[in-house]
Enzyme design. Structure first.
Site, PDB file in Angstrom:
ATOM      1  N   ASP A  37       0.856  -1.190   0.000  1.00 58.39           N
ATOM      2  CA  ASP A  37       0.000   0.000   0.000  1.00 58.39           C
ATOM      3  C   ASP A  37       0.889   1.235   0.000  1.00 58.39           C
ATOM      4  OD1 ASP A  37      -2.128  -1.849   2.076  1.00 58.39           O
ATOM      5  OD2 ASP A  37      -2.695  -1.052   0.116  1.00 58.39           O
ATOM      6  N   ASP A 177     -10.743  -4.637  -1.750  1.00 57.06           N
ATOM      7  CA  ASP A 177      -9.713  -4.311  -0.763  1.00 57.06           C
ATOM      8  C   ASP A 177     -10.297  -3.409   0.309  1.00 57.06           C
ATOM      9  OD1 ASP A 177      -6.580  -2.379  -1.081  1.00 57.06           O
ATOM     10  OD2 ASP A 177      -7.430  -3.534   0.578  1.00 57.06           O
ATOM     11  N   GLY A 178     -10.224  -3.883   1.581  1.00 54.21           N
ATOM     12  CA  GLY A 178     -10.698  -3.069   2.676  1.00 54.21           C
ATOM     13  C   GLY A 178     -11.783  -3.784   3.463  1.00 54.21           C
TER      14      GLY A 178
HETATM   15  C1  DX5 Z   1      -6.314   0.800   2.731  1.00 59.05           C
HETATM   16  C2  DX5 Z   1      -5.526  -0.257   2.016  1.00 59.05           C
HETATM   17  C3  DX5 Z   1      -5.938  -1.662   2.360  1.00 59.05           C
HETATM   18  C4  DX5 Z   1      -5.898  -1.978   3.819  1.00 59.05           C
HETATM   19  C5  DX5 Z   1      -6.562  -3.307   4.057  1.00 59.05           C
HETATM   20  O1  DX5 Z   1      -6.120   2.010   2.122  1.00 59.05           O
HETATM   21  O2  DX5 Z   1      -5.605  -0.072   0.639  1.00 59.05           O
HETATM   22  O3  DX5 Z   1      -5.131  -2.572   1.649  1.00 59.05           O
HETATM   23  O4  DX5 Z   1      -4.599  -2.000   4.265  1.00 59.05           O
HETATM   24  O5  DX5 Z   1      -6.562  -3.570   5.417  1.00 59.05           O
HETATM   25  P1  DX5 Z   1      -7.838  -4.200   6.130  1.00 59.05           P
HETATM   26  O6  DX5 Z   1      -7.998  -5.562   5.515  1.00 59.05           O
HETATM   27  O7  DX5 Z   1      -7.414  -4.253   7.568  1.00 59.05           O
HETATM   28  O8  DX5 Z   1      -8.996  -3.329   5.871  1.00 59.05           O
END
Ligand code: DX5
Length: 229
Positions: A37, A177-178
């Protein structure tokens, strides 16, 4: 669309003091790629990985890397992330004035291109660049931080893009994602997502990384089967 599911960890929750070992642990847990990220403190209110950090970890594992570019003016950085060992570059539609040119540049650099959409951005934003990408990322949180709640109202957008992809006849993956976890993944998978990014759900799982990867993959497969996929 990918025949099989791909589980891609976000390394945001990892121990940054030993990223090489963390990457090896993820590879051992059976992940299909690793997502970095990349945040610039402008496009999103957070700062993370420069290309040198990723390059330092590259020799430790063989799984492909993808750079999720949450940066303004990504054009200036594309080459640096390819040199650092990223096979995929994920460009936000909201981050560049000339998305078509930026995605074309990713392919010219020898990397695989993906377009990413913030939650408020409509699916329509990808219609005229589908011929340039191998994947579309539908953010299921507002980007910038891990550990946020999954936004289920993104599932109709996943389905809309899945229909667009089917109509295009191209082999394009849909990534989410998220907030992805064993308890949230079913809706996104049933809607058409096949590449599943998870951060906190992997690192907080009581059974450890491998158990988390397996549970997310199994729950997604069940949801796809129930949806007739
Ligand atoms: C947020 C990122 C994600 C995040 C995912 O901006 O793009 O990849 O790190 O983390 P979780 O799965 O904890 O939401």
């Amino acid at each position: 669309m990918a025949a099989t599911l791909e589980i891609v960890p976000s390394v945001l929750p990892a121990d940054f003091s030993r990223l090489g070992e963390e990457a090896m642990a993820l590879e051992k847990a059976g992940v299909d790629r690793i997502q970095w990220d990349v945040m610039d403190g402008n496009f999103v209110p957070n700062l993370t990985f420069g290309p040198d950090v990723i390059a330092a970890v590259r020799p430790h594992v063989s799984v492909p890397f993808e750079a999720h570019l949450m940066v303004n003016n990504p054009d200036e950085l594309l080459g640096r992330y390819v040199e650092a060992g990223c096979e995929w570059l994920l460009v936000h539609a909201e981050s560049t004035m000339h998305l078509h040119r930026t995605l074309s540049r990713v392919t010219e650099l020898g990397a695989r291109a993906a377009v990413a959409l913030n939650p408020s951005t409509p699916a329509e934003a990808v219609r005229h660049v589908l011929d340039l990408v191998d994947m579309v990322l539908v953010m299921t949180v507002n980007p910038g931080f891990g550990g946020q709640a999954y936004i289920a109202s993104m599932e109709p957008k996943v389905a809309e893009i899945a229909a667009m992809v089917a109509a295009s006849g191209r082999d394009i993956d849909i990534q989410v994602d998220g907030g992805i976890s064993p308890s949230t993944v079913a809706g996104a998978a049933a809607a058409g997502a096949r590449v599943l990014v998870a951060g906190s759900a992997l690192y907080k799982h009581e059974g450890g990384l491998e158990a988390a990867v397996t549970e997310i993959r199994t729950n997604a497969e069940k949801a796809i089967a129930q949806a007739g996929g």
